[in-house]
Design a protein around this motif. Structure first.
Motif, PDB file in Angstrom:
ATOM      1  N   PHE A 274     113.230  71.301  15.778  1.00  0.00           N
ATOM      2  CA  PHE A 274     113.998  70.512  14.818  1.00  0.00           C
ATOM      3  C   PHE A 274     113.302  69.188  14.527  1.00  0.00           C
ATOM      4  CE2 PHE A 274     117.217  67.405  13.613  1.00  0.00           C
ATOM      5  CZ  PHE A 274     117.806  68.058  12.547  1.00  0.00           C
ATOM      6  N   THR A 275     112.760  68.552  15.552  1.00  0.00           N
ATOM      7  CA  THR A 275     112.079  67.268  15.357  1.00  0.00           C
ATOM      8  C   THR A 275     110.876  67.408  14.430  1.00  0.00           C
ATOM      9  OG1 THR A 275     112.754  66.510  17.552  1.00  0.00           O
ATOM     10  CG2 THR A 275     110.895  65.377  16.525  1.00  0.00           C
ATOM     11  N   ALA A 276     110.117  68.502  14.590  1.00  0.00           N
ATOM     12  CA  ALA A 276     108.942  68.719  13.743  1.00  0.00           C
ATOM     13  C   ALA A 276     109.354  68.956  12.292  1.00  0.00           C
ATOM     14  CB  ALA A 276     108.141  69.905  14.265  1.00  0.00           C
ATOM     15  N   VAL A 277     110.417  69.737  12.099  1.00  0.00           N
ATOM     16  CA  VAL A 277     110.892  70.008  10.736  1.00  0.00           C
ATOM     17  C   VAL A 277     111.420  68.729  10.104  1.00  0.00           C
ATOM     18  CG1 VAL A 277     112.553  71.306   9.348  1.00  0.00           C
ATOM     19  CG2 VAL A 277     111.415  72.415  11.279  1.00  0.00           C
ATOM     20  N   LEU A 278     112.171  67.945  10.881  1.00  0.00           N
ATOM     21  CA  LEU A 278     112.690  66.667  10.384  1.00  0.00           C
ATOM     22  C   LEU A 278     111.556  65.754   9.953  1.00  0.00           C
ATOM     23  CD1 LEU A 278     114.970  64.592   9.979  1.00  0.00           C
ATOM     24  CD2 LEU A 278     114.770  64.028  12.412  1.00  0.00           C
ATOM     25  N   ASN A 279     110.517  65.634  10.760  1.00  0.00           N
ATOM     26  CA  ASN A 279     109.379  64.789  10.412  1.00  0.00           C
ATOM     27  C   ASN A 279     108.643  65.296   9.185  1.00  0.00           C
ATOM     28  OD1 ASN A 279     109.334  62.555  12.113  1.00  0.00           O
ATOM     29  ND2 ASN A 279     108.408  63.702  13.793  1.00  0.00           N
ATOM     30  N   SER A 280     108.540  66.610   9.063  1.00  0.00           N
ATOM     31  CA  SER A 280     107.869  67.202   7.903  1.00  0.00           C
ATOM     32  C   SER A 280     108.602  66.869   6.609  1.00  0.00           C
ATOM     33  CB  SER A 280     107.767  68.717   8.083  1.00  0.00           C
ATOM     34  OG  SER A 280     107.247  69.328   6.922  1.00  0.00           O
ATOM     35  N   VAL A 281     109.930  67.038   6.627  1.00  0.00           N
ATOM     36  CA  VAL A 281     110.724  66.729   5.438  1.00  0.00           C
ATOM     37  C   VAL A 281     110.661  65.243   5.133  1.00  0.00           C
ATOM     38  CG1 VAL A 281     113.055  66.717   4.464  1.00  0.00           C
ATOM     39  CG2 VAL A 281     112.268  68.696   5.774  1.00  0.00           C
ATOM     40  N   ARG A 282     110.794  64.428   6.168  1.00  0.00           N
ATOM     41  CA  ARG A 282     110.731  62.979   5.966  1.00  0.00           C
ATOM     42  C   ARG A 282     109.380  62.549   5.389  1.00  0.00           C
ATOM     43  NH1 ARG A 282     113.894  60.473  11.215  1.00  0.00           N
ATOM     44  NH2 ARG A 282     115.679  59.626  10.047  1.00  0.00           N
ATOM     45  N   SER A 283     108.301  63.139   5.893  1.00  0.00           N
ATOM     46  CA  SER A 283     106.962  62.775   5.416  1.00  0.00           C
ATOM     47  C   SER A 283     106.804  63.113   3.941  1.00  0.00           C
ATOM     48  CB  SER A 283     105.891  63.495   6.242  1.00  0.00           C
ATOM     49  OG  SER A 283     105.915  63.062   7.586  1.00  0.00           O
ATOM     50  N   THR A 284     107.281  64.286   3.547  1.00  0.00           N
ATOM     51  CA  THR A 284     107.200  64.692   2.142  1.00  0.00           C
ATOM     52  C   THR A 284     107.992  63.744   1.253  1.00  0.00           C
ATOM     53  OG1 THR A 284     106.939  67.019   2.752  1.00  0.00           O
ATOM     54  CG2 THR A 284     107.680  66.556   0.514  1.00  0.00           C
ATOM     55  N   LEU A 285     109.206  63.418   1.681  1.00  0.00           N
ATOM     56  CA  LEU A 285     110.039  62.497   0.911  1.00  0.00           C
ATOM     57  C   LEU A 285     109.452  61.090   0.915  1.00  0.00           C
ATOM     58  CD1 LEU A 285     113.606  63.618   2.070  1.00  0.00           C
ATOM     59  CD2 LEU A 285     112.472  64.139  -0.092  1.00  0.00           C
ATOM     60  N   ARG A 314     108.095  51.467  11.436  1.00  0.00           N
ATOM     61  CA  ARG A 314     107.432  51.943  12.658  1.00  0.00           C
ATOM     62  C   ARG A 314     107.173  53.439  12.583  1.00  0.00           C
ATOM     63  NH1 ARG A 314     110.973  48.082  14.752  1.00  0.00           N
ATOM     64  NH2 ARG A 314     112.578  49.633  15.209  1.00  0.00           N
ATOM     65  N   TRP A 315     108.149  54.195  12.090  1.00  0.00           N
ATOM     66  CA  TRP A 315     107.955  55.637  11.943  1.00  0.00           C
ATOM     67  C   TRP A 315     106.838  55.928  10.947  1.00  0.00           C
ATOM     68  CZ3 TRP A 315     108.377  58.461   7.429  1.00  0.00           C
ATOM     69  CH2 TRP A 315     108.277  59.841   7.571  1.00  0.00           C
ATOM     70  N   PHE A 316     106.842  55.215   9.813  1.00  0.00           N
ATOM     71  CA  PHE A 316     105.850  55.449   8.767  1.00  0.00           C
ATOM     72  C   PHE A 316     104.440  55.194   9.296  1.00  0.00           C
ATOM     73  CE2 PHE A 316     103.295  54.672   5.035  1.00  0.00           C
ATOM     74  CZ  PHE A 316     103.821  55.529   4.070  1.00  0.00           C
ATOM     75  N   ARG A 317     104.264  54.117  10.046  1.00  0.00           N
ATOM     76  CA  ARG A 317     102.944  53.795  10.587  1.00  0.00           C
ATOM     77  C   ARG A 317     102.469  54.893  11.541  1.00  0.00           C
ATOM     78  NH1 ARG A 317      99.821  49.308  10.815  1.00  0.00           N
ATOM     79  NH2 ARG A 317     101.440  48.026   9.839  1.00  0.00           N
ATOM     80  N   THR A 318     103.405  55.470  12.292  1.00  0.00           N
ATOM     81  CA  THR A 318     103.057  56.564  13.199  1.00  0.00           C
ATOM     82  C   THR A 318     102.571  57.791  12.434  1.00  0.00           C
ATOM     83  OG1 THR A 318     104.676  55.826  14.835  1.00  0.00           O
ATOM     84  CG2 THR A 318     103.942  58.103  14.991  1.00  0.00           C
ATOM     85  N   GLN A 319     103.214  58.060  11.283  1.00  0.00           N
ATOM     86  CA  GLN A 319     102.884  59.254  10.507  1.00  0.00           C
ATOM     87  C   GLN A 319     101.641  59.078   9.631  1.00  0.00           C
ATOM     88  OE1 GLN A 319     104.683  62.194  10.856  1.00  0.00           O
ATOM     89  NE2 GLN A 319     105.697  61.028  12.483  1.00  0.00           N
ATOM     90  N   PHE A 320     101.480  57.875   9.053  1.00  0.00           N
ATOM     91  CA  PHE A 320     100.435  57.673   8.048  1.00  0.00           C
ATOM     92  C   PHE A 320      99.371  56.650   8.457  1.00  0.00           C
ATOM     93  CE2 PHE A 320     104.205  59.182   5.837  1.00  0.00           C
ATOM     94  CZ  PHE A 320     103.689  60.168   5.004  1.00  0.00           C
ATOM     95  N   SER A 321      99.479  56.107   9.659  1.00  0.00           N
ATOM     96  CA  SER A 321      98.483  55.173  10.211  1.00  0.00           C
ATOM     97  C   SER A 321      98.321  53.911   9.371  1.00  0.00           C
ATOM     98  CB  SER A 321      97.111  55.876  10.341  1.00  0.00           C
ATOM     99  OG  SER A 321      97.225  56.989  11.203  1.00  0.00           O
ATOM    100  N   THR A 322      99.364  53.545   8.661  1.00  0.00           N
ATOM    101  CA  THR A 322      99.371  52.303   7.888  1.00  0.00           C
ATOM    102  C   THR A 322     100.813  51.944   7.598  1.00  0.00           C
ATOM    103  OG1 THR A 322      98.469  51.167   5.943  1.00  0.00           O
ATOM    104  CG2 THR A 322      99.253  53.434   5.629  1.00  0.00           C
ATOM    105  N   SER A 323     101.030  50.748   7.096  1.00  0.00           N
ATOM    106  CA  SER A 323     102.397  50.332   6.779  1.00  0.00           C
ATOM    107  C   SER A 323     102.818  50.879   5.420  1.00  0.00           C
ATOM    108  CB  SER A 323     102.486  48.807   6.762  1.00  0.00           C
ATOM    109  OG  SER A 323     101.752  48.297   5.658  1.00  0.00           O
TER     110      SER A 323
END
Length: 334
Positions: A274-285, A314-323
């Protein structure tokens, strides 16, 4: 496996190319499609190839509205045998239900979902072609074609409340307003069509109740949709629930009619959590909303279900390595 679409998606493509003075044959061959196969509309090809073809056609012709112009030539019959079933459904609601449940029989990349809230019906439309290619023209084709289907039931003078696209506006919006209406919006929160829910119960004047049983027999022979699996439904629910602040594994499981353990088990069977799917959807959005200057970063944080902008950053920086702000600035420059 990468999603496929029928050559019927390109019905009238050659005619449109002649109108805008581009070489349809050369363009098709440039993306690995066979012009001769247009004679076999039920043949399947990668949906990404069709998306690439429409983008190249728009660029070559100088028509940013190429996909929408093609949609203007669409008829219900472009759905192939499924159109025979849809035209015999008693009302718009049941026709759309068939269209959505069996979308995989004409285009595996297409996703159409219906929601009803406060007297309004919303058809959200998206494409997942399985490759990182631009789908602007394909999306506009899908939206325009869906609108044509609605008008085949509700009449040529019918207009939606609004039509929205997540992408930005073309330089000239006259074709969009002519085909879609004056309420078309760009840089919108979602891509889709909004109309009055009462229209869903409008009787289908094309239907013949004597033919309906035969149409249903054909429908029963079609394979069940593969897009209604738990993973796809979980992604859809996450997208809907995120802005409400109630997107938890318990809430998603409850909406699916499962308990938490059952949902985890189903996702594990497809190699997901569930966490991976949540992060995937969040990243796309996140990519969609952060790139759109219409939304403040605070609004983006709310859309993605974060209680504060700080936790979102903080979450965004973790996913995309930038602010988020640096990512937005970089996108605006490029």
């Amino acid at each position: 496996m990468k999603p496929l679409a029928r050559y019927a998606s390109l019905n009238r493509y050659v005619d449109l190319c002649r109108t805008v003075d581009v070489d349809a044959v050369a363009l098709m061959r440039s993306v690995g499609l066979s012009p001769a196969s247009l004679a076999n509309p039920d043949q399947w090809v990668p949906a990404a190839s069709i998306a690439s073809l429409l983008e190249r056609s728009a660029a070559e012709s100088g028509h940013e509205d190429f996909g929408l112009l093609l949609a203007g030539l669409r008829r219900l019959s472009n759905l192939g045998p499924l159109s025979l079933v849809i035209r015999e459904e008693p009302d718009v609601r049941s026709a759309l239900d068939v269209l959505m449940r069996y979308e995989h029989t004409y285009n595996e990349s297409l996703r159409i979902r219906l929601n009803e809230v406060n007297g309004l019906a919303t058809l959200r439309i998206s494409l997942e072609v399985g490759e990182p290619v631009d789908t602007r023209q394909s999306v506009e084709l899908a939206v325009g074609a869906t609108l044509q289907i609605l008008r085949s039931f509700l009449g040529s003078r019918w207009h939606p409340v609004s039509v929205g696209f997540t992408h930005n506006a073309p330089k000239d919006t006259s074709t969009h307003r002519r085909i879609l209406g004056d309420t078309v919006e760009f840089d919108h929160e979602f891509t889709g069509i909004v109309f009055f829910a009462a229209d869903l119960d409008a009787a289908n004047q094309l239907s013949d109740e004597l033919l309906r049983p035969y149409a249903r027999q054909f429908l029963d022979s079609l394979p069940a949709s593969e897009t209604s699996d738990t993973l796809s439904r979980t992604k859809e629910l996450i997208e809907v629930l995120l802005p409400t602040g109630r997107c938890s594994v318990e809430q998603v499981a409850r909406s699916l009619g499962f308990d938490r353990r059952t949902l985890h088990r189903h996702l594990a069977e497809s190699g997901d959590t569930f966490t991976a799917v949540l992060n995937s959807v969040r990243s796309t959005l996140a990519e969609r909303f952060v790139a759109n200057p219409r939304y403040s970063l605070t609004e983006v944080a709310v859309h993605l279900g974060f209680s504060t902008q700080g936790s979102f950053s903080r979450w965004f920086r973790t996913q995309f390595s930038t602010s988020p702000s640096a990512w937005r600035t970089q996108r605006s420059i490029s």
